[in-house]
Design an enzyme around this catalytic site. Sequence first.
Site, PDB file in Angstrom:
ATOM      1  N   ASP A 274      -9.188   1.895   5.912  1.00 50.59           N
ATOM      2  CA  ASP A 274      -9.779   0.622   6.301  1.00 50.59           C
ATOM      3  C   ASP A 274     -10.699   0.196   5.163  1.00 50.59           C
ATOM      4  OD1 ASP A 274      -9.739  -1.412   8.196  1.00 50.59           O
ATOM      5  OD2 ASP A 274     -11.661  -0.815   9.018  1.00 50.59           O
ATOM      6  N   THR A 275     -10.694  -1.100   4.881  1.00 48.90           N
ATOM      7  CA  THR A 275     -11.437  -1.619   3.728  1.00 48.90           C
ATOM      8  C   THR A 275     -12.268  -2.820   4.141  1.00 48.90           C
ATOM      9  OG1 THR A 275      -9.752  -0.923   2.156  1.00 48.90           O
ATOM     10  CG2 THR A 275     -11.170  -2.709   1.448  1.00 48.90           C
TER      11      THR A 275
ATOM     12  N   PHE B 102      -4.988 -10.513  -3.641  1.00 46.69           N
ATOM     13  CA  PHE B 102      -4.991 -11.004  -2.267  1.00 46.69           C
ATOM     14  C   PHE B 102      -6.419 -10.995  -1.727  1.00 46.69           C
ATOM     15  CE2 PHE B 102      -5.762  -7.176   0.315  1.00 46.69           C
ATOM     16  CZ  PHE B 102      -5.653  -6.218  -0.659  1.00 46.69           C
TER      17      PHE B 102
ATOM     18  N   LYS C 159       0.846  -1.207   0.000  1.00 49.31           N
ATOM     19  CA  LYS C 159       0.000   0.000   0.000  1.00 49.31           C
ATOM     20  C   LYS C 159       0.878   1.252   0.000  1.00 49.31           C
ATOM     21  CE  LYS C 159      -3.958  -1.657   2.681  1.00 49.31           C
ATOM     22  NZ  LYS C 159      -4.682  -1.409   3.936  1.00 49.31           N
TER      23      LYS C 159
ATOM     24  N   ARG D 282      -9.730   1.020  -3.505  1.00 50.07           N
ATOM     25  CA  ARG D 282      -8.607   1.738  -2.890  1.00 50.07           C
ATOM     26  C   ARG D 282      -8.075   2.812  -3.838  1.00 50.07           C
ATOM     27  NH1 ARG D 282      -7.225  -2.139  -0.062  1.00 50.07           N
ATOM     28  NH2 ARG D 282      -6.454  -3.227  -1.877  1.00 50.07           N
TER      29      ARG D 282
HETATM   30  P1  IMP Z   1      -7.498  -3.520   5.061  1.00 53.72           P
HETATM   31  O1  IMP Z   1      -8.357  -2.618   5.877  1.00 53.72           O
HETATM   32  O2  IMP Z   1      -6.992  -2.883   3.816  1.00 53.72           O
HETATM   33  O3  IMP Z   1      -6.425  -4.180   5.872  1.00 53.72           O
HETATM   34  O4  IMP Z   1      -8.450  -4.697   4.533  1.00 53.72           O
HETATM   35  C1  IMP Z   1      -9.138  -5.566   5.425  1.00 53.72           C
HETATM   36  C2  IMP Z   1      -9.414  -6.886   4.738  1.00 53.72           C
HETATM   37  O5  IMP Z   1     -10.306  -6.672   3.634  1.00 53.72           O
HETATM   38  C3  IMP Z   1      -8.203  -7.568   4.143  1.00 53.72           C
HETATM   39  O6  IMP Z   1      -7.566  -8.374   5.084  1.00 53.72           O
HETATM   40  C4  IMP Z   1      -8.821  -8.401   3.024  1.00 53.72           C
HETATM   41  O7  IMP Z   1      -9.384  -9.577   3.559  1.00 53.72           O
HETATM   42  C5  IMP Z   1      -9.950  -7.530   2.556  1.00 53.72           C
HETATM   43  N1  IMP Z   1      -9.521  -6.689   1.424  1.00 53.72           N
HETATM   44  C6  IMP Z   1      -9.166  -5.375   1.477  1.00 53.72           C
HETATM   45  N2  IMP Z   1      -8.857  -4.914   0.245  1.00 53.72           N
HETATM   46  C7  IMP Z   1      -9.017  -5.958  -0.582  1.00 53.72           C
HETATM   47  C8  IMP Z   1      -8.831  -6.103  -1.979  1.00 53.72           C
HETATM   48  O8  IMP Z   1      -8.448  -5.176  -2.720  1.00 53.72           O
HETATM   49  N3  IMP Z   1      -9.088  -7.329  -2.491  1.00 53.72           N
HETATM   50  C9  IMP Z   1      -9.506  -8.369  -1.737  1.00 53.72           C
HETATM   51  N4  IMP Z   1      -9.676  -8.301  -0.423  1.00 53.72           N
HETATM   52  C10 IMP Z   1      -9.437  -7.088   0.154  1.00 53.72           C
END
Ligand code: IMP
Length: 193
Positions: free
Chosen positions: A69-70, A149, A13, A178
């Site tokens: 956060d995603t 991923f 990232k 993102r």
């Molecule tokens: P984070 O907040 O970016 O750490 O995302 C939290 C979780 O959402 C990750 O551990 C993945 O399981 C899922 N995730 C986030 N972004 C993606 C993506 O672009 N593709 C697939 N899974 C994602």
Amino acid sequence: MKQIVFATNNPHKLEEIRQIAGTNLKILSLAEIDCHDDIPETADTLEGNALIKARYIKEKYGYDCFADDTGLEIVALGNEPGVYSARYAGKDCNPQRNMEKVLNKMKGIENRQASFRTVIALILGNETHLFEGSIPGEITTGKRGDAGFGYDPIFQPTGYSLTFAELGEEEKNKISHRAIATGKLLQFLRNIL
Ligand code: IMP
């Protein structure tokens, strides 16, 4: 040059946003400010967790900061796994188990609409700003592809016949949740810095 911390431990990232930001903005990692803390993510919304992380850095280290956060939000599951995406399968979760759990819960369900949503919280001085990016799509009935991923092998963005994991990182990064949120953040920073 303006310095700002990106509150993430994810080197991919960091690299991605440094490339997009170019040379006018110096983006520091947590390691570069000597922060090795396990920042709590205890909120029950994406917005809440992004804010917790950004505020933590501002308060403890004094730097202007942003954090993201995603989550994957599936309509038929009441927007699950959402904020719990990383740990959906529980204690021994990993991406494979998380995807299995989603596929099992979605068995026989016709409405497969879902979206990935990213929230970025930015703290500049005493101002707080939120940026959001989301991409609609659907949950496939099985895993397809091996790039990317997380849930990439079971998410097919609207208008495409391939999953994120089949599209590959370069294509995915042009259209992803993102990328959209990051684009809004950088546009904002360019206008004010
Ligand atoms: P984070 O907040 O970016 O750490 O995302 C939290 C979780 O959402 C990750 O551990 C993945 O399981 C899922 N995730 C986030 N972004 C993606 C993506 O672009 N593709 C697939 N899974 C994602």
